[in-house]
Design an enzyme around this catalytic site. Structure first.
Site, PDB file in Angstrom:
ATOM      1  N   GLU A 183       1.988  -7.351   1.836  1.00  0.00           N
ATOM      2  CA  GLU A 183       3.077  -7.915   2.644  1.00  0.00           C
ATOM      3  C   GLU A 183       2.964  -9.432   2.736  1.00  0.00           C
ATOM      4  O   GLU A 183       2.981 -10.016   3.823  1.00  0.00           O
ATOM      5  CB  GLU A 183       3.101  -7.261   4.034  1.00  0.00           C
ATOM      6  CG  GLU A 183       3.459  -5.773   3.951  1.00  0.00           C
ATOM      7  CD  GLU A 183       3.624  -5.091   5.302  1.00  0.00           C
ATOM      8  OE1 GLU A 183       3.062  -5.586   6.287  1.00  0.00           O
ATOM      9  OE2 GLU A 183       4.325  -4.069   5.361  1.00  0.00           O
TER      10      GLU A 183
ATOM     11  N   ASP B 162       3.655   4.513   5.980  1.00  0.00           N
ATOM     12  CA  ASP B 162       3.289   3.611   7.071  1.00  0.00           C
ATOM     13  C   ASP B 162       3.501   4.269   8.423  1.00  0.00           C
ATOM     14  O   ASP B 162       4.449   3.917   9.134  1.00  0.00           O
ATOM     15  CB  ASP B 162       4.107   2.320   6.967  1.00  0.00           C
ATOM     16  CG  ASP B 162       3.615   1.248   7.935  1.00  0.00           C
ATOM     17  OD1 ASP B 162       2.469   1.346   8.399  1.00  0.00           O
ATOM     18  OD2 ASP B 162       4.389   0.304   8.225  1.00  0.00           O
TER      19      ASP B 162
ATOM     20  N   GLU C 140       4.564   2.366  16.972  1.00  0.00           N
ATOM     21  CA  GLU C 140       5.589   1.590  16.263  1.00  0.00           C
ATOM     22  C   GLU C 140       6.779   2.446  15.840  1.00  0.00           C
ATOM     23  O   GLU C 140       7.923   2.100  16.096  1.00  0.00           O
ATOM     24  CB  GLU C 140       4.956   0.920  15.037  1.00  0.00           C
ATOM     25  CG  GLU C 140       5.967   0.164  14.189  1.00  0.00           C
ATOM     26  CD  GLU C 140       5.328  -0.564  13.011  1.00  0.00           C
ATOM     27  OE1 GLU C 140       4.087  -0.531  12.886  1.00  0.00           O
ATOM     28  OE2 GLU C 140       6.074  -1.175  12.229  1.00  0.00           O
TER      29      GLU C 140
END
Lengths: 693, 693
Positions: free
Chosen positions: A297, A376, A404
């Site tokens: 990332e 993820d 998340e």
């Protein structure tokens, strides 16, 4: 300010800055009512002595029932401290080396001992759980040790506010460790850290990484200008048997060191890491190592210099080795600039493609940190095949405690259930070979030695008074710590432990709460993305539904829904071939839509909406059914909570009630968007004729 | 720092802080080569004198061809300044009152005069455009006046950075007026503002609102603590005939005034506005009034107190009236917390529903500021029916120069074409009554008196050296200013003017550039959201495609695409009834899918993908065709630019070339996402068999 652990004998408040979670004084203080001898002056023992003194003051007068307590590491014990019966019992007990502990009770005389002081901390946690009424009445012989070497919490905390917030993906306030670009040093702040250390060490957590894996310019200077302030935090953690880790920027030799390269094979780079690490390790009590997100990332990494991840990890490992410290090298490496038009690239393959070929090339003190699934932290993913592909490398499975993608601590979603399912997953099942559960991977180094293995969790705590935003999300932190200690613990029993310690509920309500929490992961899954396809969230913040939100982005997270069907073909026969990353048993099971488990069908296969599931329903009817049922389940859970709320402290009652209101609103939004999306696309009406907008 | 306009005779750089745009010294300086007399010491005339002096210094020696120039307002002229021939010509000329001007040239003697000094500014702009070689050789008699009273630029500038940036929806750097929480006061900053004032006053713009319509806490204090600093900016603008407007927060009587209410009918509130406005108006030279966004997108407003928009506007109008100032009251009022499941609410209806019933209730110096379309500056919308529904109220049509939804100054999208189409749109066509073009609405007060009318544009400039991010976006600012002066100007001719003034291109390349720019709006439309449906952008930042991005949000911007068709039914017969907000002519045309113009079909009707357009194509084939063609058009435009680039300054060449690269990447992304989305949904293959992913 005097670091905690040097304040022997001084009083301090029990949980000064927040709720005591599973360590309320009303329970813990009962352990401090008998005459107590704590032997040893190392920081851990001294701190434990302080805790008991404070609890004793809190509990009032000591009992006079003849009980007598001795707490101390083996090396501190001598005949004078123990009666002959207890001394005899100790002589016949194999006190474990390392972080384990032993509790022996004979005729009112109780001994908590351990090979190392850290074990006393963990043993105290056990006693608090096991004997809520105080020290045991009956004779006890209990020996316990962790089944996992690395039991780590990663904080994604930043020193300054920014686009991702002070705590990246944090839903519980600010950072416990940092504020306004600096390490926290105020007395109240450090008291809060002390409380945090007490909480997590009671579970057996033995390392905490203080800063975000995305290391920005400010945080890079944790390695130099902030070291002095960090030492106070590290001392506090060390005094609870918890080591301090730091996330580092792979390009630090350039940004901090002024070099013109960060090439891991460049001697100057190696020398810089050696010198820097020496300074860090000698400055921070209990320094445990580095965490690195490299070539991931948009973070810098060894690929810039044509080097491998092993080259990158090993230069750090070499610098850490003299200090018994470890580098955690994250395997969350994929192409985040993917073109959705390119169907040949599959993000799910990336970690295995990158790291499996490197097995055996990493230094003994390098640990590959592998997310539990290949994507993820979605509510449902298959287990990462990489976890089974690193027999010659240190490895840790990484879970995400912070919610998340699972409701952001606005929704109740108890993840212990998910983690247990992952830990019990046998990578070699269905004829793939000798059983190899994820738990076996995590416990490997304890069983066989070699490079360390373990479990890492991304922390869900912050400066909120209840630590976790949603009061019931404390149970996620609890379950993580307990499973990291012993991956085979039963998640429902852990919920029972947590409820019992945290609240004082009538038995039936405690059982109701356990039930509501135990099913909450499954409930969350039911009203969000169906059948393992994942990712139908709003891009960026990841809260709330957006079916096509990631469908055309560079993130590699697609579902390919069209008017006929949906799902990602990851078969060998016609798809990306991801299924073949598993050992042959699972590879065969996943390859065939007829044998692929329903809950992962769309992760592995693109099927028509009318495809019949093994449940007997069709894909689209399953979508409708689970989404209607999911909202009904939230309604039911919220109603149950209303019965419970009257029995918990007001702030907890209000906090959870408010969050259930938001969860219900959001769950309805999920239900209606998902159902509408698939009805519009498929044209298939709901068999039950319910309202779809 | 001495405010500009008091620096008579001092030299200063011509465009100190940025490109001169359409006023390059090489052209303007030619006007300063003859002996010049500038009469008058008011700020506007004094400033104009300075400009001519600087240009003269820049141009070198004065010519000695016998020409002589006199510049001055009528009141400054006397016989001694003019030769007899020119004096006679002047006597026979009807110099317009207000902001118009007259240019008379007789035998080498040239006069620029005006009733008010501001007219001299506008006249100088005309001369620069009309006589690039210098003052006219031949005899000239030219009289001109603006056809519109209110010619306004609104800046959405904030004083501090925040979630929406320093300039909300700004794509050209920081704010010209504010930095770091303060009004800019540095000499270089003020030089830049002076340059900006020169640019816009050359077009005829006569008011600028300095701050964002979303007034945050810091900007609220423009009305008190920052007034002193603001006065410098206002003086600079005033010295160019440009009045200063401020956006105000409707709740300021509470936040600034300490009152417990902002109820517009409360006497204390009225008194607070009266006192505050007096202070503002007497502090700021050329203060022109307020801009208000009330009861809109979570801004406070009169509805809080059960009052109407008229009540709200009128309390401000009363406070402003003594100073000849105006309140601009924005009609961008709708429910931004809409539930997508509620099909009975139609955002398109909102402005008309709210404001049309209030016509006649507003004070004479209140101006309703109406966006050009009913939604929000999409590349294609119908003209707002509210523009035709306010015959007894001051009204201004609001355009968006900053390219929020039209490529964010990364894409070339010349909007003069769109604005001209809107201005020429006859609300009463097709049998709806006497012609009533939007231009007629904007020019109403000039033609008939009464409450002021005009044109407002949301500015596209910032601190970038080229002012507008994309160098060719300067032409949008230019076209806006010129159309605000005269709404019937031809947009293609305006492009020709701009190209001719800004660059020095061989004639064929100038024509090519005009062509590329003239078609760019249509090109942008072709590769983005089709057939008037709008909104297929990424939520939040509004750049790039996301077909379903707004489909389930609270913003009221839906397309309702399913496997069979797409579009919003806004008919009276079966839809939201929005079509009936138009006079009967258009209401009938829009009501019927057979007569509704293709480019707005999906705005008014939900139709099958196979619906045949009046073009003969089907909806879905139109989508495919226009998206393939759109990308090809960008490719062609970029290639044309490469031929032009060698003839413009290097920074301009690089800037535009880079942006074409991004436009091309983005246009392909739009093409592929839109085509894939509709292919997946409809299942209809492209008739031409082109590649759809």
């Amino acid at each position: 300010m005097v670091p905690y652990g040097q304040q022997h004998g001084q009083g301090f408040p029990w949980f000064a800055g927040g709720e005591p979670c599973w360590l309320p004084a009303r329970r813990a203080a009962r352990l401090a009512t008998a005459p107590t001898t704590v032997l040893g002056d190392d920081p851990v023992t001294a701190t434990l002595r302080e805790d008991l003194q404070v609890l004793a003051a809190d509990a009032g007068a000591e009992t006079s029932d003849g009980r007598r307590l001795v707490v101390g590491a083996l090396a501190e014990l001598s005949a004078q401290h123990l009666g002959p019966v207890l001394a005899g019992a100790l002589a016949g007990t194999d006190v474990p080396a390392g972080e384990g502990f032993a509790v022996l009770a004979r005729g009112g005389e109780v001994l908590l001992t351990a090979a190392r002081p850290a074990g006393l901390r963990h043993g105290l946690g056990w006693l608090t759980r096991r004997f809520p009424g105080g020290w045991p009445d009956a004779d006890v012989t209990h020996v316990e040790e962790p089944r996992v070497d690395l039991r780590v919490l990663d904080h994604w905390d930043n020193m300054t506010d920014g686009p991702m917030g002070v705590v990246e993906r944090g839903y519980a306030g600010g950072s416990l460790f940092f504020a306004d670009g600096r390490v926290r040093t105020g007395a109240a702040d450090l008291a809060r850290v002390r409380d945090y250390a007490r909480l997590v060490s009671s579970l057996g957590v033995n390392a905490v990484c203080l800063n975000n894996v995305n290391v920005h310019a400010t945080e890079a200077h944790l390695l130099d200008e902030h070291l002095g302030d960090l030492a106070h935090l590290a001392a506090l953690l060390d005094a609870h048997g918890v080591r301090t880790l730091l996330s580092v920027d792979f390009s630090a030799p350039m940004s901090l060191g002024g070099l013109d390269t960060a090439d891991p094979l460049d001697e100057r780079v190696a020398a810089w890491w050696t010198g820097t690490t020496k300074r860090v390790a000698t400055s921070l009590p209990g320094f445990g190592g580095y965490v690195v997100k490299a070539d991931s990332e948009n973070r810098p990494g060894p690929h810039t210099y044509g080097r491998t991840h092993a080259d990158g990890a090993n230069v750090l490992a070499a610098a850490l080795d003299p200090f018994g410290a470890v580098v955690f090298w994250r395997c969350f490496v994929y192409d985040c600039h993917q073109d959705w038009r390119d169907r040949s690239t599959d993000r799910a393959r990336a970690a295995h493609d990158h790291f499996a070929p490197l097995d055996g090339e990493f230094a003994p003190n390098a640990v590959l940190q592998v997310k539990n699934g290949p994507m993820d932290f979605q509510v449902r993913e298959p287990v990462s095949p990489l976890l089974g592909a690193l027999p010659r490398t240190g490895v840790a499975v990484e879970f995400q405690i912070t919610q998340e993608y699972t409701g952001q601590q606005k929704h109740l979603c108890h993840l212990g259930t998910q983690w247990s399912e992952v830990l019990r997953f046998d990578l070699n099942a269905h004829g793939g070979g000798e059983p190899l559960r994820v738990a076996d991977v995590a416990t490997r180094s304890r069983r066989r030695g070699g490079s360390p293995t373990g479990v890492v969790g991304v922390a869900n705590v912050g400066t909120d008074a209840n630590w976790t935003g949603h009061a019931l999300a404390q149970a996620n932190l609890y379950a993580f710590g307990r499973l990291a200690w012993d991956p085979d613990l039963d998640p429902r029993e852990l919920l029972g432990e947590w409820v019992e310690q945290t609240f004082e509920l009538p038995g039936d309500l405690a059982a109701d709460l356990v039930e509501v929490m135990a099913r909450s992961w499954s409930v969350y899954e039911s009203y969000t993305a169906p059948l393992g396809v994942g990712w139908m969230v709003r891009p960026g913040h990841h809260y709330g539904p957006d079916v096509d939100g990631y469908e055309y982005t560079p993130w590699g997270t697609y579902h390919f829904a069209d008017r006929d069907g949906i799902g990602v073909d990851r078969t060998v026969a016609t798809g990306t071939g991801y299924a073949a990353q598993y050992p042959p048993g699972w590879a065969g099971v996943y390859e065939d839509a007829a044998t692929c488990p329903d809950e992962l069908l769309l992760f592995f296969h693109h099927v028509p909406y009318t495809h019949e599931l093994s449940s007997g329903s069709t894909v689209v009817q399953h979508v409708y059914d689970t989404h209607f049922a999911g909202v009904e389940a939230v309604e039911s859970s919220a109603a149950t909570w209303e019965r419970i709320a009257a029995h918990v402290p007001g702030p907890v009652a209000r906090n959870v009630t408010e969050r259930f209101e938001e969860q219900l609103r959001s769950a309805r939004e999920w239900r209606d968007q998902i159902n509408t999306y698939f009805f519009r696309k498929s044209g298939v009406p709901d068999a039950a004729g319910r309202r779809i907008h």
